[in-house]
Design a protein around this motif. Structure first.
Motif, PDB file in Angstrom:
ATOM      1  N   UNK A 149      10.680   3.191  24.823  1.00 57.36           N
ATOM      2  CA  UNK A 149      11.979   3.813  25.153  1.00 57.36           C
ATOM      3  C   UNK A 149      12.335   3.694  26.630  1.00 57.36           C
ATOM      4  N   UNK A 150      11.394   3.172  27.427  1.00 54.57           N
ATOM      5  CA  UNK A 150      11.640   3.088  28.869  1.00 54.57           C
ATOM      6  C   UNK A 150      12.609   1.944  29.180  1.00 54.57           C
ATOM      7  N   UNK A 151      13.615   2.237  29.998  1.00 56.00           N
ATOM      8  CA  UNK A 151      14.539   1.196  30.470  1.00 56.00           C
ATOM      9  C   UNK A 151      14.605   1.310  32.000  1.00 56.00           C
ATOM     10  N   UNK A 152      15.419   0.434  32.590  1.00 54.91           N
ATOM     11  CA  UNK A 152      15.558   0.485  34.052  1.00 54.91           C
ATOM     12  C   UNK A 152      16.189   1.806  34.494  1.00 54.91           C
ATOM     13  N   UNK A 153      16.853   2.484  33.561  1.00 55.77           N
ATOM     14  CA  UNK A 153      17.532   3.736  33.926  1.00 55.77           C
ATOM     15  C   UNK A 153      16.657   4.973  33.718  1.00 55.77           C
ATOM     16  N   UNK A 154      15.471   4.802  33.146  1.00 56.32           N
ATOM     17  CA  UNK A 154      14.665   5.992  32.837  1.00 56.32           C
ATOM     18  C   UNK A 154      14.166   6.645  34.127  1.00 56.32           C
ATOM     19  N   UNK A 155      14.452   7.918  34.270  1.00 56.39           N
ATOM     20  CA  UNK A 155      14.061   8.634  35.479  1.00 56.39           C
ATOM     21  C   UNK A 155      12.862   9.536  35.243  1.00 56.39           C
ATOM     22  N   UNK A 210      23.748  11.223  37.677  1.00 52.02           N
ATOM     23  CA  UNK A 210      24.672  10.735  36.651  1.00 52.02           C
ATOM     24  C   UNK A 210      24.162   9.403  36.082  1.00 52.02           C
ATOM     25  N   UNK A 211      24.020   9.331  34.762  1.00 52.29           N
ATOM     26  CA  UNK A 211      23.624   8.062  34.128  1.00 52.29           C
ATOM     27  C   UNK A 211      22.124   7.864  33.986  1.00 52.29           C
ATOM     28  N   UNK A 212      21.323   8.704  34.613  1.00 52.80           N
ATOM     29  CA  UNK A 212      19.869   8.572  34.450  1.00 52.80           C
ATOM     30  C   UNK A 212      19.463   8.915  33.015  1.00 52.80           C
ATOM     31  N   UNK A 213      18.456   8.223  32.535  1.00 51.07           N
ATOM     32  CA  UNK A 213      17.933   8.552  31.203  1.00 51.07           C
ATOM     33  C   UNK A 213      16.678   9.406  31.342  1.00 51.07           C
ATOM     34  N   UNK A 214      16.565  10.377  30.458  1.00 47.26           N
ATOM     35  CA  UNK A 214      15.383  11.231  30.436  1.00 47.26           C
ATOM     36  C   UNK A 214      14.818  11.204  29.015  1.00 47.26           C
TER      37      UNK A 214
END
Ligand code: PLP
Length: 398
Positions: A160-166, A114-118
């Motif tokens: 586009x990479x953030x701390x949430x990018x999985x 939940x909340x991960x960015x792809x």
């Protein structure tokens, strides 16, 4: 009544299937429609594969198999990956599913929280964002530029990479653009994924449909690439087996593959036993028929490009693989076209089917709202006839 789940209500149904169904309906009513919508080879599955399925039935190979696929098929997949892609996998790292679509779903189920960015690269196959959302993730789109042949640069991805990018879903050869990345381009992109510790879901389903250049698997780019990459592939496009529903994933390790197999054991159990049996034959028999099919697509691609030169108001972006070509139609937006004024690619597609009896795929849901996608998985006569209809129709624009 209590509400329905957001998981289902937030999904956009596949537009490709809707337009293909509309074209089929018109055809069944006797209308001579030329459909450039096909997402599958137009030929039948090669006879030796069909014969193998019959053999499976005769032998009574009609029972449940292990959830992740038969040992024979998983071994045949490992041999293919070694032979064609230079990759070393053990059968325990392979999970066979009901098409590559389910393989991608299984991978996302396994890595996305939940909340991960792809990250996805537009233009993209329209299923990716939906599967990311269903699995609780957020699709983050990076837009490849037409002037770069719709290929994304490592810098564009990194922005586009953030701390949430999985993870990133990467697709070469690409649907809908046909873009094929070379080894050097792939390495530069992989460097970004390694730097930011991203999983790579590498959708290589069109690998055999390349007319210039060659396919390189993302997992073959070194140890650090292998350990983060899920290679997605399947029988649908390469072997004209779309209806058989066999796809697979090669996972970085057996532990992760086991998790996906466990999920699948509760979702759908094993993929079809007969199709699995025939897939072993497909993967282990000489590829002459497949090479012939690829050569045919290569000829159609050149024909399509040539015919498109006569179409006014469009720009064509050429790719080296798959069986699609992207056609920019935004110059028609706001013009009078057969008594209507299209404002979107969907409007243009609707007018084309209604007034010119040509079915095309508008690319709004592929992240390319100025474009339509034309498939060249159809006969050469139809290509010529259909493009002439498009040219004549667009020529009326004022
Ligand atoms: N990946 C891409 C890019 C596709 O275009 C498709 C089918 O259209 C698939 C995966 C899924 O293939 P299948 O589920 O038939 O194996």
């Amino acid at each position: 009544m209590k509400g329905l789940a957001k998981r289902a209500t937030s999904v956009t149904p596949s537009l490709t299937l809707a337009i293909t169904a509309q074209a089929k309906k018109l055809k069944s009513e006797g209308v001579d429609v030329v459909a450039f919508t096909a997402g599958e080879p137009d030929c039948n599955t090669p006879a030796y594969i069909v014969a193998s399925a019959k053999e499976a039935l005769d032998k009574g190979f009609t029972k449940y198999t292990p959830a992740s696929g038969t040992a024979e098929l998983r071994t045949a997949i490992c041999e293919k990956l070694k032979r064609e892609n230079g990759l070393d996998y053990k059968p325990e790292q392979i999970v066979v599913s009901n098409g590559a679509k389910q393989s991608i779903f299984n991978v996302l189920q396994t890595i996305v929280e939940e909340g991960d960015e792809v990250i996805i690269v537009a233009p993209f196959w329209l299923t990716y964002p939906e599967l990311i959302k269903v699995n609780g993730g957020t699709p983050v789109t990076v837009y490849a530029k037409a002037e770069n042949g719709f290929k994304i640069s490592p810098e564009e991805i990194e922005s586009a990479v953030t701390a949430k990018t999985k993870a990133i879903i990467f697709n070469s050869p690409n649907n809908p653009t046909g873009a094929v990345y070379n080894e050097c381009e792939l390495k530069a992109i992989m460097d970004v994924c390694v730097k930011h510790d991203l999983y790579v879901v590498s959708d290589e389903i069109y690998e055999k449909l390349i007319y210039s250049g060659k396919h390189v698997s993302m997992a073959a780019l070194g140890e650090k690439a292998y350990e983060r990459t899920f290679v997605i592939n399947g029988m649908s496009k390469a072997y004209a087996m779309t209806g058989w529903r066999i796809g697979y994933v090669a996972a970085p390790d057996a532990k992760t593959a086991k998790l996906m197999g466990g999920l699948q054991s509760h979702e759908t159990s094993n993929p079809n036993s007969i199709a699995q049996y025939a897939s072993v034959t497909a993967l282990s028999t000489g590829d002459d028929v497949i090479a012939e099919m690829t050569a045919r697509f290569g000829r159609r691609q050149k024909l399509m490009w040539k015919e498109l030169e006569s179409v006014p108001f469009v720009d064509v972006v050429k790719g080296d693989g798959a069986f699609y070509v992207m056609v920019k139609v935004s110059a028609l937006f706001g013009k009078n076209l057969g008594g209507s004024v299209p404002k979107t690619a969907l409007d243009v597609a609707n007018l084309l089917i209604e007034k010119a009896h040509v079915a095309v795929i508008p690319c709004e849901s592929f992240g390319a709202p100025d474009y339509i996608r034309l498939s060249y998985a159809l006969g050469e006569d139809d290509i010529v006839k259909g493009i002439k209809r498009i040219a004549d129709f667009f020529a009326q624009a004022k």
